[in-house]
Enzyme design. Sequence first.
Site, short mmCIF file in Angstrom:
data_model
loop_
_atom_site.label_atom_id
_atom_site.label_comp_id
_atom_site.label_asym_id
_atom_site.label_seq_id
_atom_site.Cartn_x
_atom_site.Cartn_y
_atom_site.Cartn_z
N CYS A 179 0.82 -1.20 0.00
CA CYS A 179 0.00 0.00 0.00
C CYS A 179 0.86 1.26 0.00
CB CYS A 179 -0.88 0.03 1.24
SG CYS A 179 -1.88 -1.43 1.42
N ARG B 205 5.14 0.28 -6.09
CA ARG B 205 5.10 -0.53 -4.87
C ARG B 205 4.18 -1.74 -5.03
NH1 ARG B 205 6.71 2.96 -0.44
NH2 ARG B 205 5.42 1.86 1.04
N TRP C 281 -2.81 -2.87 -1.70
CA TRP C 281 -2.32 -4.20 -2.07
C TRP C 281 -3.01 -5.14 -1.09
CZ3 TRP C 281 0.71 -8.17 0.10
CH2 TRP C 281 1.32 -9.03 -0.81
N GLY D 280 -0.30 -0.66 6.36
CA GLY D 280 0.11 -1.51 7.48
C GLY D 280 -0.98 -2.51 7.79
N GLU E 67 19.87 -15.62 -8.24
CA GLU E 67 19.33 -14.31 -8.62
C GLU E 67 18.75 -14.35 -10.04
OE1 GLU E 67 18.39 -11.83 -7.18
OE2 GLU E 67 18.33 -10.24 -8.67
N LYS F 71 14.85 -13.53 -10.89
CA LYS F 71 14.46 -12.50 -11.87
C LYS F 71 13.51 -13.10 -12.90
CE LYS F 71 15.37 -9.85 -10.36
NZ LYS F 71 15.86 -9.26 -9.17
N GLU G 248 9.95 -13.95 -11.42
CA GLU G 248 9.08 -12.85 -10.97
C GLU G 248 8.52 -12.02 -12.12
OE1 GLU G 248 12.49 -9.81 -9.23
OE2 GLU G 248 10.53 -9.72 -8.33
N HIS H 266 21.17 -34.60 -6.53
CA HIS H 266 20.52 -35.01 -5.27
C HIS H 266 19.01 -34.80 -5.32
CE1 HIS H 266 24.50 -35.61 -3.64
NE2 HIS H 266 24.82 -34.43 -4.16
N LYS I 199 6.82 -3.80 -4.45
CA LYS I 199 8.22 -3.38 -4.38
C LYS I 199 8.71 -3.36 -2.93
CE LYS I 199 12.04 -1.69 -6.18
NZ LYS I 199 12.92 -2.68 -6.83
C1 AGP Z 1 13.63 -8.55 -6.28
O1 AGP Z 1 13.56 -8.50 -7.66
C2 AGP Z 1 12.38 -8.69 -5.58
N1 AGP Z 1 11.41 -7.77 -6.03
C3 AGP Z 1 12.45 -8.94 -4.09
O2 AGP Z 1 13.00 -10.21 -3.92
C4 AGP Z 1 13.20 -7.94 -3.18
O3 AGP Z 1 14.56 -8.01 -3.43
C5 AGP Z 1 12.88 -8.27 -1.71
O4 AGP Z 1 11.51 -8.08 -1.49
C6 AGP Z 1 13.68 -7.46 -0.74
O5 AGP Z 1 13.46 -6.09 -0.89
P1 AGP Z 1 14.40 -5.03 -0.19
O6 AGP Z 1 15.75 -5.15 -0.82
O7 AGP Z 1 13.77 -3.71 -0.47
O8 AGP Z 1 14.44 -5.37 1.26
#
Ligand code: AGP
Length: 579
Positions: free
Chosen positions: A2, A27, A70, A97, A452, A456, A459, A475, A574
């Site tokens: 939010c 966000r 959100w 919140g 990573e 990427k 997501e 394994h 975000k």
């Molecule tokens: C990354 O592409 C993601 N959107 C997500 O994993 C992000 O890195 C995670 O939520 C942590 O966010 P922050 O670095 O703002 O704490």
Amino acid sequence: MCGIVGYLGYRQAAEVCMEGLLRLEYRGYDSFGIATVSPEITLFKETGKISAAKDSIHLNGTCGIGHTRWATHGVPSKTNAHPFTDCTGKLAVVHNGIIENYAQLKRELEERGHTFVSETDTEVIPHLIEEQYAGNLCEAVAKILPLLEGAYAILVITEDTQEIVAARKGSPLVLGIGDNEYIFASDGLPILDYTRRVIYLEDGDLADVTPAGYTIYHGAEVVERKTAVLEWDAADIRKGGFAHYMLKEMYEQPEVFSNTASSIAENPSLLCRLRDARSITIVACGTSANAATVFAYLMETVCGIPTRVVLASEFKYYPTPKNDVVIAVSQSGETADTIAALKIAKEKGAKTFCLTNVLGSSLTRTAETTFYTRAGPEVSVAATKSFTAQVAAFMEMVNIISGGKLTEDIAEIQRYLPEVLEYDVDAAVELVKDAATLLYVGRGLSYPIALEGALKMKEISYIHAEGYAAGELKHGPFALLSESTPVVAVCLSGITYPVMMSNLKEMKARCAPEIVLGNAGDLDAEEIADVFIPLPKVSEIAGSILASVVLQMLAYKTAVSLGTDVDMPRNLAKSVTVE
Ligand code: AGP
């Protein structure tokens, strides 16, 4: 998650709120709403994107509040969208919140005759204020705050006055102070177009803003809070001719890497503390945790200091070694899990640091010492340049602590970053875009790079992708291998190379199509690969970091070819401000 905006001044509040909410779009949200005082409270709520409803918002008044939601409590719908009013419709509230005890509060309010329209936790707030309101909004809000358990940043307006009352506990809230105008927002981005002077409200603060000025209370006391200056430029939050923020942010990486690396020496006391540490624990989530894993690998292998990464959400279940140094890593500085973990570390007596990209963010209030990455605002939900900035910060820390052992690697990354951004990954996109599952593999430093890369890809393209240490495949994950399960491997010259080559052969024997990121001129790797992406002939460390940028591009181009919402992928936010 939010986002909230409030405006009091001489402009049309609905327009400022709408523009502000657009700035907070990154966000993540599924519905939104605005309320203004004109002179009665007038509301507009909608589901979906703000841009689609922009022309239907006709609210007047120079005092107003807005919200992007959100969904947490209740489905995304107009009814569940903020702002919420009390029974009389005289008060309106937006909230960021979670009110943890809302169910109990709601039951009690219903017993006292209040009726609710939504499934949200937030709706209890205007009803509680209504019970206390006798003409003084600030007093009424102050009275109900002790009843709320959980986290909140709230803005409240009433039709009786030109006034916004704001309160913060655990959720970010910034007050922008312009010339005869005030803007509240969840972060600095909506404020930049009006003023750079801001106050970051502290937990427990209550702010009362009227045309005559602002007062901040903390408990019964009136407090002075320092004003800060927003460093970012309004131009930084525009796409600047790029199709997506993600692409723009990827292209900023050469500059961001150099800016961040060169700023690290500015904090010698932290570097001394790290050099003397018996052990280091890093807490982080998602991409920040992957960057932290790069740090752990380098700290252990180059400096010999035991370093572990604990996912922030799991940290509370682990013991914290005595006198441990705990570093929280977070682009936003608002990730609830990471903040909670750092608080626990502090309570247990650890020396606490944070590495974040956002000035004045909540994490910086918890940590004893803060390091900033110099990535500038990152709007795309997918973290790209912030990862590279975190890696730059960590590499430079290790470099300084080790007396310059990474100088060459850092120089090679700086030299080749612009080049790898131009690599053609189209053949790799063709190979992965119709797959149901992808496996990303690497060893040593390339292992967190594989994690990573897979994060990427999943997501933004919604293709299931998992990162593995290449040695782990046998394994269990080997059972997944077939001609329809492409593998993306980082296989660079260096200590991991011989075994990586064996792993590539084993996977090939199970018919898995292979995309290999190797060194230019490596004929063995090129021969086995279905698609070979030649990285420059650099050190294994530099090559791994350069590979991460190619994997970003692979994810980006795959997502574009699949037509997903690259900058705002479904279900994601975000800043993840709930645990
Ligand atoms: C990354 O592409 C993601 N959107 C997500 O994993 C992000 O890195 C995670 O939520 C942590 O966010 P922050 O670095 O703002 O704490």
